[in-house]
Scaffold this active site. Sequence first.
Site, PDB file in Angstrom:
ATOM      1  N   LYS A 285     -27.594 -41.865  -1.733  1.00 50.08           N
ATOM      2  CA  LYS A 285     -27.205 -42.881  -0.749  1.00 50.08           C
ATOM      3  C   LYS A 285     -27.945 -42.649   0.556  1.00 50.08           C
ATOM      4  O   LYS A 285     -28.330 -41.514   0.856  1.00 50.08           O
ATOM      5  CB  LYS A 285     -25.698 -42.771  -0.455  1.00 50.08           C
ATOM      6  CG  LYS A 285     -24.783 -43.243  -1.568  1.00 50.08           C
ATOM      7  CD  LYS A 285     -23.325 -43.083  -1.156  1.00 50.08           C
ATOM      8  CE  LYS A 285     -22.384 -43.517  -2.267  1.00 50.08           C
ATOM      9  NZ  LYS A 285     -22.419 -44.944  -2.572  1.00 50.08           N
ATOM     10  N   ARG A 359     -17.273 -45.243 -12.480  1.00 54.41           N
ATOM     11  CA  ARG A 359     -16.971 -45.855 -13.779  1.00 54.41           C
ATOM     12  C   ARG A 359     -17.201 -44.876 -14.923  1.00 54.41           C
ATOM     13  O   ARG A 359     -16.579 -44.973 -15.965  1.00 54.41           O
ATOM     14  CB  ARG A 359     -17.787 -47.145 -13.953  1.00 54.41           C
ATOM     15  CG  ARG A 359     -19.270 -46.955 -13.992  1.00 54.41           C
ATOM     16  CD  ARG A 359     -20.050 -48.231 -13.689  1.00 54.41           C
ATOM     17  NE  ARG A 359     -20.044 -48.560 -12.269  1.00 54.41           N
ATOM     18  CZ  ARG A 359     -20.634 -49.630 -11.741  1.00 54.41           C
ATOM     19  NH1 ARG A 359     -21.279 -50.490 -12.502  1.00 54.41           N
ATOM     20  NH2 ARG A 359     -20.580 -49.832 -10.443  1.00 54.41           N
TER      21      ARG A 359
HETATM   22  N1  BES Z   1     -18.014 -44.783  -4.131  1.00 49.05           N
HETATM   23  C1  BES Z   1     -18.908 -45.864  -4.212  1.00 49.05           C
HETATM   24  C2  BES Z   1     -18.298 -47.197  -3.804  1.00 49.05           C
HETATM   25  C3  BES Z   1     -17.821 -47.330  -2.383  1.00 49.05           C
HETATM   26  C4  BES Z   1     -18.544 -48.045  -1.463  1.00 49.05           C
HETATM   27  C5  BES Z   1     -16.602 -46.822  -1.998  1.00 49.05           C
HETATM   28  C6  BES Z   1     -18.095 -48.208  -0.180  1.00 49.05           C
HETATM   29  C7  BES Z   1     -16.146 -46.971  -0.709  1.00 49.05           C
HETATM   30  C8  BES Z   1     -16.905 -47.680   0.194  1.00 49.05           C
HETATM   31  C9  BES Z   1     -19.416 -46.011  -5.653  1.00 49.05           C
HETATM   32  O1  BES Z   1     -19.498 -44.843  -6.380  1.00 49.05           O
HETATM   33  C10 BES Z   1     -20.800 -46.553  -5.580  1.00 49.05           C
HETATM   34  O2  BES Z   1     -21.634 -45.886  -5.071  1.00 49.05           O
HETATM   35  N2  BES Z   1     -20.985 -47.768  -6.081  1.00 49.05           N
HETATM   36  C11 BES Z   1     -22.252 -48.396  -6.075  1.00 49.05           C
HETATM   37  C12 BES Z   1     -22.482 -48.983  -7.447  1.00 49.05           C
HETATM   38  C13 BES Z   1     -23.905 -49.461  -7.674  1.00 49.05           C
HETATM   39  C14 BES Z   1     -24.857 -48.303  -7.691  1.00 49.05           C
HETATM   40  C15 BES Z   1     -23.943 -50.201  -8.992  1.00 49.05           C
HETATM   41  C16 BES Z   1     -22.235 -49.478  -5.017  1.00 49.05           C
HETATM   42  O3  BES Z   1     -21.194 -50.114  -4.818  1.00 49.05           O
HETATM   43  O4  BES Z   1     -23.241 -49.641  -4.350  1.00 49.05           O
HETATM   44 MN    MN Z   2     -21.341 -43.837  -6.107  1.00 52.42          MN
END
Ligand code: BES
Ligand code: MN
Length: 505
Positions: A285, A359
């Site tokens: 990230k 997931r």
């Molecule tokens: N933990 C994150 C989602 C999240 C985003 C939680 C903002 C709280 C606040 C999750 O694991 C994630 O990174 N999701 C990705 C999925 C994508 C890579 C398909 C996302 O939402 O960008």
């Molecule tokens: Mn994630």
Amino acid sequence: MKTTISLSTPAELETECLVAVVLDHADPAQKEKNKDAKPQLQVDSSDAALQSVSADLLASGEVTGKPFEINLLHKPAGLKAKRLLLLSGGPAKKFTSYDLRHAAGAAVRSLKSRGLRSFAFIAPSGIPADEAVRAIVEGAHVGNFDSDYYRSDRKDQKIDALTILTSGNTDKAALEKAASEAQIIGESQNFTRDLVNEPSNRMTPTILGERAKKMSQEVGLKCEVYGADKIKELKMGAFWSVAQGSDEPPALIVMTYEPAGAPAKPVLGLVGKGITFDTGGISIKPADGMEKMKYDMAGGATMIGAMRAIALLKPKVKVIGIVCATENMPSGKAQKPGDVQIAMSGKSIEIINTDAEGRLVLADGLYYARQLGCTHLVDAATLTGAVVVALGYANAGLFANDDAMYERFNKALDKAGEKMWRMPLDDEYKENIKSGIADIVNSGGRWGGAINAAMFLKEFAEDTPWIHLDIAGTAWMEEQKPWIAKGPSGIALRSLVEFVKSFAG
Ligand code: BES
Ligand code: MN
Ligand code: ZN
């Protein structure tokens, strides 16, 4: 917080502060026509002394009646209370127990910051007394929490004692029961918030497991915390694929509530995402805002708190709580995009993005819950940024593969005063998670991102009635509100507990 029900008249009650709700009885239709129409403010109590001491202030035109407006009077004439707090609640016609929860939270936050430790709240007349008591006690607990743990100058101000005044011919014992149940729920919600609030160096999977164990011992739950060996032995390839990149060991937390006299079925499974820190892994990230990913275990913490409440409320239904806890880290051992993993169910998963890790751990958590005999499943997870794009911060995303489950959960939401919005799971979306090399991919791309994630989970719930709660936008308050501090919200716990109770007859 000690809560007491009192049938005393408000004027006769000795308290540090008497809190009364002020409602606007002006006709909303008139307000539409004439923006300058005066509010018709009334204290929601039949107490004559209380009416009289508030009359001049309410008639002065200085009070707008807008929700959360606060007016504080010292030494109110004719009342035994040391102070009178008039708390505006907005239009009388729209004032529900949802607003009352927030009003009680706002009263707590306003009074505790003034250094008060106790107060009395007059239950408004328009809401059934047991419902009002519940809303006030739960709302007060929510308001009593602050997240500034590690500040040297933390004041840690708290309200210790709350009296609720109810009038009319009410069954005091029933109200006392409502208050004590609400207290269990409020305390459990704050227990969850405590867990979520901890940064990842102080809330590793191991520590989360220890906290779940300690809580379980206190309330008489069975709790097992398994490590990497068991995860591999169970062939939880999806869970392990996330855990393998971290030096910090993962934890599979299994809490079992099996009350004497409960029927063999249903068995409810509560499955939580417990990512104690989500860096994104190799699909790392951006640095901006990454610190927030300490709350990526909120779904897991919610299930631990919900199991606490369930163990204390003792509904006659079996419940199993499962939390899949791990960090998501990049390292030489971390999984990489393109890797193929075999989940516990036998399904093969092509990893497109290592940041879609929630997931993966839930896939095995849901399947394991079914293996343990769960007949109904609910999961909660801070799963996608996309749900925040879709619904913002006001509603959590709700997905269901079964309409009856949805209806039941929707009733629980209403009773618990929480907001979630149902999103679709049509077969058309299945296209998005197809893989060329394996059964499914773990990321269906940007469009409909929250739905793609839910479609992925659906593959592991299969035909078991299941609800998925995406709480990414609602588990953390980005700013404080009059009724709640900035930080972890504890969303979903109250609805989950209400949902579980609905199976107990
Ligand atoms: N933990 C994150 C989602 C999240 C985003 C939680 C903002 C709280 C606040 C999750 O694991 C994630 O990174 N999701 C990705 C999925 C994508 C890579 C398909 C996302 O939402 O960008
Ligand atoms: Mn994630
Ligand atoms: Zn995550």
